[in-house]
Design a protein around this motif. Structure first.
Motif, mmCIF file in Angstrom:
data_model
loop_
_atom_site.group_PDB
_atom_site.id
_atom_site.type_symbol
_atom_site.label_atom_id
_atom_site.label_comp_id
_atom_site.label_asym_id
_atom_site.label_seq_id
_atom_site.Cartn_x
_atom_site.Cartn_y
_atom_site.Cartn_z
ATOM 1 N N GLU A 85 0.822 -1.207 0.000
ATOM 2 C CA GLU A 85 0.000 0.000 0.000
ATOM 3 C C GLU A 85 0.861 1.264 0.000
ATOM 4 O OE1 GLU A 85 -2.961 0.184 3.055
ATOM 5 O OE2 GLU A 85 -3.819 2.046 2.259
ATOM 6 N N ASN A 86 1.934 1.262 0.755
ATOM 7 C CA ASN A 86 2.820 2.437 0.832
ATOM 8 C C ASN A 86 4.310 2.098 0.770
ATOM 9 O OD1 ASN A 86 1.004 4.832 1.364
ATOM 10 N ND2 ASN A 86 0.324 3.477 3.019
ATOM 11 N N LYS A 89 6.817 2.898 -2.234
ATOM 12 C CA LYS A 89 6.755 4.263 -2.759
ATOM 13 C C LYS A 89 8.098 4.963 -2.559
ATOM 14 C CE LYS A 89 1.750 4.608 -2.173
ATOM 15 N NZ LYS A 89 0.631 5.154 -1.358
ATOM 16 N N HIS A 122 4.304 -0.773 -6.680
ATOM 17 C CA HIS A 122 3.605 0.527 -6.647
ATOM 18 C C HIS A 122 4.404 1.463 -5.748
ATOM 19 C CE1 HIS A 122 0.099 3.239 -6.420
ATOM 20 N NE2 HIS A 122 0.298 3.306 -5.127
ATOM 21 N N GLN A 129 4.043 11.666 -2.083
ATOM 22 C CA GLN A 129 4.877 10.787 -1.254
ATOM 23 C C GLN A 129 6.329 10.743 -1.739
ATOM 24 O OE1 GLN A 129 1.697 7.586 -0.823
ATOM 25 N NE2 GLN A 129 2.829 7.300 1.093
ATOM 26 N N GLU A 169 -0.556 8.783 -11.585
ATOM 27 C CA GLU A 169 -1.360 9.998 -11.414
ATOM 28 C C GLU A 169 -0.744 11.248 -12.035
ATOM 29 O OE1 GLU A 169 -2.017 10.177 -7.196
ATOM 30 O OE2 GLU A 169 -3.103 8.277 -7.162
ATOM 31 N N GLN A 246 -7.299 2.832 -11.190
ATOM 32 C CA GLN A 246 -7.366 2.694 -9.732
ATOM 33 C C GLN A 246 -8.775 2.337 -9.273
ATOM 34 O OE1 GLN A 246 -5.640 6.065 -7.700
ATOM 35 N NE2 GLN A 246 -3.696 5.901 -8.832
ATOM 36 N N GLU A 277 -6.836 -0.453 -7.692
ATOM 37 C CA GLU A 277 -7.013 0.029 -6.315
ATOM 38 C C GLU A 277 -8.498 0.115 -5.981
ATOM 39 O OE1 GLU A 277 -4.808 3.662 -5.612
ATOM 40 O OE2 GLU A 277 -3.127 2.987 -6.831
ATOM 41 N N TRP A 307 -8.328 -2.096 -2.658
ATOM 42 C CA TRP A 307 -7.357 -1.291 -1.916
ATOM 43 C C TRP A 307 -7.529 -1.472 -0.404
ATOM 44 C CZ3 TRP A 307 -3.080 -0.388 -3.952
ATOM 45 C CH2 TRP A 307 -2.201 0.580 -3.476
HETATM 46 O O1 G3I Z 1 3.017 5.698 9.048
HETATM 47 C C1 G3I Z 1 2.747 7.046 9.424
HETATM 48 C C2 G3I Z 1 2.624 7.143 10.922
HETATM 49 O O2 G3I Z 1 3.845 6.804 11.519
HETATM 50 C C3 G3I Z 1 2.209 8.562 11.267
HETATM 51 O O3 G3I Z 1 2.003 8.638 12.622
HETATM 52 C C4 G3I Z 1 0.951 8.939 10.569
HETATM 53 C C5 G3I Z 1 0.518 10.360 10.846
HETATM 54 O O4 G3I Z 1 0.054 11.032 9.717
HETATM 55 O O5 G3I Z 1 1.145 8.807 9.168
HETATM 56 C C6 G3I Z 1 1.475 7.486 8.790
HETATM 57 O O6 G3I Z 1 1.672 7.470 7.392
HETATM 58 C C7 G3I Z 1 0.503 7.537 6.604
HETATM 59 C C8 G3I Z 1 0.502 6.346 5.670
HETATM 60 O O7 G3I Z 1 -0.585 6.440 4.805
HETATM 61 C C9 G3I Z 1 0.426 5.019 6.404
HETATM 62 O O8 G3I Z 1 -0.797 4.911 7.050
HETATM 63 C C10 G3I Z 1 0.539 8.825 5.825
HETATM 64 O O9 G3I Z 1 0.405 9.934 6.683
HETATM 65 C C11 G3I Z 1 -0.602 8.813 4.827
HETATM 66 O O10 G3I Z 1 -0.449 9.958 3.972
HETATM 67 C C12 G3I Z 1 -0.546 7.577 3.976
HETATM 68 O O11 G3I Z 1 -1.654 7.563 3.137
HETATM 69 C C13 G3I Z 1 -1.542 6.754 2.010
HETATM 70 C C14 G3I Z 1 -1.778 7.573 0.765
HETATM 71 O O12 G3I Z 1 -1.759 6.738 -0.369
HETATM 72 C C15 G3I Z 1 -0.727 8.647 0.601
HETATM 73 O O13 G3I Z 1 -0.864 9.296 -0.616
HETATM 74 C C16 G3I Z 1 -2.578 5.657 2.118
HETATM 75 O O14 G3I Z 1 -2.242 4.768 3.193
HETATM 76 C C17 G3I Z 1 -2.643 4.860 0.823
HETATM 77 O O15 G3I Z 1 -3.743 4.001 0.856
HETATM 78 C C18 G3I Z 1 -2.816 5.812 -0.336
HETATM 79 O O16 G3I Z 1 -2.820 5.067 -1.510
HETATM 80 C C19 G3I Z 1 -3.026 5.814 -2.711
HETATM 81 C C20 G3I Z 1 -2.246 5.137 -3.811
HETATM 82 O O17 G3I Z 1 -0.897 5.016 -3.458
HETATM 83 C C21 G3I Z 1 -2.375 5.894 -5.119
HETATM 84 N N1 G3I Z 1 -3.766 6.087 -5.460
HETATM 85 C C22 G3I Z 1 -4.594 6.678 -4.428
HETATM 86 C C23 G3I Z 1 -4.503 5.879 -3.140
HETATM 87 C C24 G3I Z 1 -5.431 6.406 -2.104
HETATM 88 O O18 G3I Z 1 -5.084 7.698 -1.717
#
Ligand code: G3I
Length: 476
Positions: A85-86, A89, A122, A129, A169, A246, A277, A307
């Motif tokens: 998921e992340n 990246k 991914h 990110q 994107e 997605q 996704e 997703w």
């Molecule tokens: O791991 C940290 C944690 O330590 C911290 O305390 C917390 C506070 O904000 O953040 C945590 O990280 C987060 C991470 O997800 C893990 O949960 C990030 O802030 C957060 O921004 C991140 O979001 C991800 C997002 O992409 C970022 O753009 C989502 O999990 C993930 O599902 C999402 O996936 C994207 C695809 O890559 C691309 N298409 C859209 C899709 C949905 O947005």
């Protein structure tokens, strides 16, 4: 087709293995081709059910949840493909320039492979990110950093990733059809093709995808912009193999029935497509089934990834958009997806009979009722003889006389289509598509007549798929 000499080969061959043609819909006034009724019991998990048609059903996996046994139990049971998921990246894999960290990515990768799943990568080049050091770069320095990043990550996973989302994107939302403004875009409009060329050189075995959201509705400007880019890339030889949709559907970007048209139109450009996704606000069972059937209807749709596992694992849990609820129970959408994958919505009425050319009105015929291996088949007036009876099997074969198979004598356009003793090869497996086309599993090309001919005696061969009348067949 490129050769795939790497550990992923076995997995890829496996998912391209036994194919059951799944057909929905009708073909105008002519009866549509129909699939063999499943010779096996309906499968009871999403991955196994998808595999019946040579596809995968995957999920995003978050490394932080791998210690949650309720999560891993469902994920392991139901899915046969994984996307990190992340963890793969840019910020995760190259936190400092030139210093790569694959700890979290490898946790997801290893869990997937140890549990027999294939992995989608991914993502390599994205405006979001980015680690701090990359965010502050521009111009040729950023361009070089992007290239270095692609090389570094793809080298680590070389030969292990079935599909990579090379670029993510890159188009703007709204009606402009323009590229999204970003530091990468400002390095020059060619940044996307540079990313793909770099990726091809770094891991020639991986399928290279462009991935985006709000590109499922065929009428949207963003969809058209992405289509024009892929068409341009294909015409100029930029190495792109697949497009990821997605499919984050919600009230602002709802599912539309023209999604199937979108998938078909991209596939017609000569790329594979994948739903990468998927989540649907409210998780309508009907919409989930529609999306699943859209993928099943398109031979080049490789598979579906949702997703996240449970609603509570979603990036937008308030939308309850996934197939399992917070306590891990299957939701109605789960059942509708499983039924669709099992073919429960198509109910094929027959599994054999003549194959009648829509353009010619004539049937696929073995000349002189020959039983000799290597006899090239032809068009001939339909007369119901045993040399015109083609039986679908659950393995995706089209058998005549019980033990001879429709067989592609090559993989290129113009390859002869003949009868040959059935031996289980991919050159004897066919996808019977809902638009009436019949695609060779090994070649990806379509069953056609020589020069589009319609007369008695016209030989049958493979050709690039165009969807024309000489490539569409109906059960007479
Ligand atoms: O791991 C940290 C944690 O330590 C911290 O305390 C917390 C506070 O904000 O953040 C945590 O990280 C987060 C991470 O997800 C893990 O949960 C990030 O802030 C957060 O921004 C991140 O979001 C991800 C997002 O992409 C970022 O753009 C989502 O999990 C993930 O599902 C999402 O996936 C994207 C695809 O890559 C691309 N298409 C859209 C899709 C949905 O947005």
């Amino acid at each position: 087709m490129r050769s795939h000499v790497h550990p992923g080969t076995a997995i890829r061959r496996k998912i391209r293995g036994p194919l059951l043609a799944l057909l929905v819909g009708a073909l105008g006034a002519a009866p549509a081709l129909v699939a063999a009724p499943a010779a096996h019991a309906a499968e009871s998990t999403l991955g196994a059910a998808a595999k019946q048609s040579g596809r995968y059903f995957g999920t995003a996996i978050a490394s932080g949840r791998l210690g949650d046994s309720a999560y891993t139990t469902i994920a392991n049971r139901e899915f046969n493909s994984v996307t990190a998921e992340n963890e793969m990246k840019i910020d995760a894999t190259e936190p400092q320039r030139g210093q790569f960290n694959f700890a979290a990515g490898d946790r997801v990768y290893n869990w997937a492979v140890q549990n027999g799943k294939q992995v989608r990568g991914h993502t390599l080049a994205w405006h979001s990110q980015q680690p701090g050091w990359m965010q502050s770069l521009s111009g040729s320095n950023l361009r070089q950093a992007m290239i270095g990043h692609i090389n570094g990550v793809m080298a680590h996973y070389k030969g292990k990733i079935v599909q990579w989302d090379v670029v993510n994107e890159a188009f703007a939302d709204g009606n402009s059809g323009a590229r999204r403004d970003s530091n990468l875009q400002r390095t020059g409009n060619d940044w996307i093709e540079v990313a793909f060329r770099t990726a091809r050189a770094a891991d020639p075995a991986a399928k290279l995808c462009y991935n985006d959201y709000n590109v499922e509705n065929w009428t949207w400007a963003k969809t058209q912009a992405m289509y024009n880019m892929v068409r341009d890339f294909k015409s100029r030889g930029v190495p792109i193999d697949c497009v990821g949709f997605q499919s984050h559907f919600n009230s602002g970007s709802p599912y539309n029935a023209n999604f199937r048209t979108t998938l078909q139109n991209f596939a017609a450009l000569g790329v594979d497509v994948a739903i990468t996704e998927l989540d649907i606000q409210g998780a309508s069972a009907t919409t989930y089934a529609n999306v699943t059937n859209d993928c099943l209807a398109v031979p080049r749709c490789l598979g579906i990834t949702v997703w996240g596992v449970r609603d509570s694992d979603s990036w937008r849990p308030g939308d309850t958009p996934l197939l399992f609820n917070n306590n891990g129970s299957k939701k109605p959408a789960y059942t509708s997806v499983l039924n669709a994958l099992n073919g429960g919505t198509s109910n094929p009425p027959t599994d054999g009979g003549p194959l009648k050319g829509v353009g010619s009105g004539r049937c696929v015929d073995v000349p002189n009722s020959s039983t000799t291996d290597g006899t090239q088949v032809q068009l001939y007036d339909c007369h119901g003889g045993t040399n015109q009876q083609w039986q679908s099997t659950s393995a995706g074969e089209l058998r005549v006389y019980g033990n001879k198979c429709l067989d592609a004598g090559g993989t290129g356009a113009g390859a002869r289509i003949q009868i040959y003793s059935c031996w289980g090869g991919d050159n004897q497996k066919w996808r019977l598509n809902s638009d009436g086309t019949v695609t060779g599993v090994q070649s990806g090309l379509c069953l056609d007549t020589a020069s589009g001919g319609t007369a008695n005696g016209t030989l049958i061969q493979l050709n690039s798929c165009s969807g024309g009348g000489s490539q569409r067949w109906a059960r007479a």
